[in-house]
Design a protein around this motif. Structure first.
Motif, short mmCIF file in Angstrom:
data_model
loop_
_atom_site.label_atom_id
_atom_site.label_comp_id
_atom_site.label_asym_id
_atom_site.label_seq_id
_atom_site.Cartn_x
_atom_site.Cartn_y
_atom_site.Cartn_z
N SER A 63 44.69 -15.11 -20.36
CA SER A 63 45.42 -13.98 -19.79
C SER A 63 44.76 -13.43 -18.53
CB SER A 63 45.55 -12.87 -20.82
OG SER A 63 44.28 -12.45 -21.27
N VAL A 64 43.48 -13.76 -18.30
CA VAL A 64 42.78 -13.22 -17.14
C VAL A 64 42.31 -14.30 -16.18
CG1 VAL A 64 42.02 -11.26 -18.54
CG2 VAL A 64 40.46 -13.18 -18.13
N LYS A 65 42.45 -15.55 -16.57
CA LYS A 65 41.96 -16.66 -15.75
C LYS A 65 42.63 -16.62 -14.37
CE LYS A 65 41.18 -20.13 -18.26
NZ LYS A 65 41.34 -21.35 -19.10
N GLY A 66 41.81 -16.74 -13.34
CA GLY A 66 42.32 -16.69 -11.98
C GLY A 66 42.38 -15.29 -11.40
N ARG A 67 42.26 -14.28 -12.23
CA ARG A 67 42.28 -12.89 -11.76
C ARG A 67 40.92 -12.21 -11.95
NH1 ARG A 67 45.33 -9.21 -14.29
NH2 ARG A 67 45.26 -10.25 -16.34
N PHE A 68 40.23 -12.53 -13.02
CA PHE A 68 38.94 -11.91 -13.32
C PHE A 68 37.82 -12.92 -13.07
CE2 PHE A 68 40.41 -8.63 -16.75
CZ PHE A 68 41.40 -8.19 -15.88
N THR A 69 36.67 -12.41 -12.66
CA THR A 69 35.50 -13.25 -12.46
C THR A 69 34.29 -12.59 -13.10
OG1 THR A 69 36.36 -14.07 -10.35
CG2 THR A 69 34.02 -14.41 -10.79
N ILE A 70 33.59 -13.34 -13.95
CA ILE A 70 32.36 -12.85 -14.55
C ILE A 70 31.19 -13.48 -13.80
CG2 ILE A 70 32.30 -14.66 -16.34
CD1 ILE A 70 31.09 -12.51 -18.22
N SER A 71 30.16 -12.67 -13.57
CA SER A 71 28.98 -13.16 -12.86
C SER A 71 27.78 -12.36 -13.33
CB SER A 71 29.16 -13.02 -11.35
OG SER A 71 29.33 -11.66 -10.99
N LYS A 72 26.60 -12.76 -12.84
CA LYS A 72 25.39 -12.08 -13.28
C LYS A 72 24.38 -11.98 -12.14
CE LYS A 72 23.24 -16.28 -15.11
NZ LYS A 72 22.02 -16.36 -14.30
N ASP A 73 23.50 -11.01 -12.28
CA ASP A 73 22.34 -10.86 -11.42
C ASP A 73 21.13 -10.93 -12.33
OD1 ASP A 73 20.17 -9.95 -9.92
OD2 ASP A 73 21.42 -8.61 -8.72
N SER A 74 20.49 -12.08 -12.35
CA SER A 74 19.39 -12.30 -13.30
C SER A 74 18.23 -11.34 -13.05
CB SER A 74 18.90 -13.74 -13.20
OG SER A 74 19.92 -14.64 -13.58
N ALA A 75 17.98 -11.02 -11.80
CA ALA A 75 16.85 -10.15 -11.48
C ALA A 75 17.05 -8.74 -12.02
CB ALA A 75 16.64 -10.11 -9.97
N LYS A 76 18.31 -8.35 -12.17
CA LYS A 76 18.62 -6.99 -12.62
C LYS A 76 19.14 -6.97 -14.06
CE LYS A 76 19.68 -5.30 -7.99
NZ LYS A 76 20.68 -4.65 -7.11
N ASN A 77 19.13 -8.12 -14.73
CA ASN A 77 19.65 -8.19 -16.10
C ASN A 77 21.04 -7.57 -16.21
OD1 ASN A 77 17.41 -9.51 -17.04
ND2 ASN A 77 16.74 -7.89 -18.43
N THR A 78 21.85 -7.87 -15.25
CA THR A 78 23.17 -7.24 -15.16
C THR A 78 24.26 -8.29 -15.10
OG1 THR A 78 22.26 -5.30 -14.06
CG2 THR A 78 24.62 -5.69 -13.81
N VAL A 79 25.32 -8.05 -15.84
CA VAL A 79 26.51 -8.90 -15.79
C VAL A 79 27.66 -8.07 -15.21
CG1 VAL A 79 27.21 -8.33 -18.15
CG2 VAL A 79 27.96 -10.48 -17.12
N PHE A 80 28.50 -8.73 -14.45
CA PHE A 80 29.60 -8.06 -13.77
C PHE A 80 30.94 -8.66 -14.20
CE2 PHE A 80 26.73 -6.00 -10.89
CZ PHE A 80 25.70 -6.90 -10.68
N LEU A 81 31.97 -7.84 -14.08
CA LEU A 81 33.32 -8.34 -14.27
C LEU A 81 34.16 -7.81 -13.12
CD1 LEU A 81 35.19 -9.99 -16.16
CD2 LEU A 81 35.94 -7.78 -17.12
N GLN A 82 34.52 -8.69 -12.21
CA GLN A 82 35.40 -8.34 -11.10
C GLN A 82 36.83 -8.60 -11.54
OE1 GLN A 82 34.75 -6.92 -8.09
NE2 GLN A 82 36.97 -6.87 -7.81
N MET A 83 37.64 -7.55 -11.49
CA MET A 83 39.01 -7.64 -11.95
C MET A 83 39.96 -7.42 -10.79
SD MET A 83 38.62 -5.52 -15.53
CE MET A 83 38.17 -4.00 -14.70
N ASN A 84 40.73 -8.44 -10.46
CA ASN A 84 41.70 -8.37 -9.38
C ASN A 84 43.11 -8.52 -9.91
OD1 ASN A 84 39.52 -8.25 -7.52
ND2 ASN A 84 39.45 -10.48 -7.38
N SER A 85 44.07 -8.15 -9.11
CA SER A 85 45.48 -8.29 -9.48
C SER A 85 45.74 -7.69 -10.86
CB SER A 85 45.91 -9.76 -9.46
OG SER A 85 45.69 -10.33 -8.18
N LEU A 86 45.26 -6.49 -11.05
CA LEU A 86 45.34 -5.86 -12.37
C LEU A 86 46.79 -5.55 -12.73
CD1 LEU A 86 42.18 -3.67 -12.10
CD2 LEU A 86 42.68 -5.24 -13.99
N LYS A 87 47.05 -5.64 -14.04
CA LYS A 87 48.38 -5.41 -14.59
C LYS A 87 48.29 -4.28 -15.63
CE LYS A 87 49.26 -10.40 -14.39
NZ LYS A 87 49.64 -11.60 -15.19
N PRO A 88 49.40 -3.61 -15.89
CA PRO A 88 49.36 -2.57 -16.93
C PRO A 88 48.84 -3.08 -18.27
CG PRO A 88 51.38 -2.39 -15.66
CD PRO A 88 50.69 -3.64 -15.20
#
Length: 127
Positions: A63-88
């Motif tokens: 349901s989110v493939k192609g719209r959301f991207t998960i990534s990480k910053d190892s130095a900061k122990n942080t994971v991100f979720l970029q959400m584009n083309s959001l839907k209700p």
């Protein structure tokens, strides 16, 4: 123990973008799997995306493939979720999750495979 602290989220119009972040503390993340699970009102928890901390293999819900991207910053122990083309239908509370060791591939999309959960952050997409 692992502590997960989320930030981001909020209110956005259909088609807009939001970014979530989650910082982990308490343990080294070498063998971890981390990701995001969401829960909409009256619905069950739903897998969104996850990654292997070592190697970076990623998993997405269809349901989110192609719209959301998960990534990480190892130095900061942080994971991100970029959400584009959001839907209700993306409206939900989003939880950062982690597991040690990382789930095997067949379980990577199973919310029950993740032992550690953040407090959740609300994402609301208006139509």
């Amino acid at each position: 123990q692992v502590q997960l602290v989320e930030s981001g989220g909020g209110l956005v119009q259909t088609g807009g973008s939001l970014s979530l972040s989650c910082t982990a503390s308490g343990r080294a993340l070498t063998n971890f799997g981390m990701g995001w699970i969401r829960q909409a009102p009256g619905k069950e928890r739903e897998f969104v995306a996850a990654l292997r901390w070592n190697g970076g293999t990623t998993y997405y819900a269809d349901s989110v493939k192609g719209r959301f991207t998960i990534s990480k910053d190892s130095a900061k122990n942080t994971v991100f979720l970029q959400m584009n083309s959001l839907k209700p239908e993306d409206t939900a509370v989003y939880f950062c999750v982690a597991a040690d060791p990382r789930p095997i591939t067949s379980q990577a999309r199973n919310p029950g495979a993740y032992r550690y959960w953040g407090q959740g952050t609300q994402v609301t997409v208006s139509s």
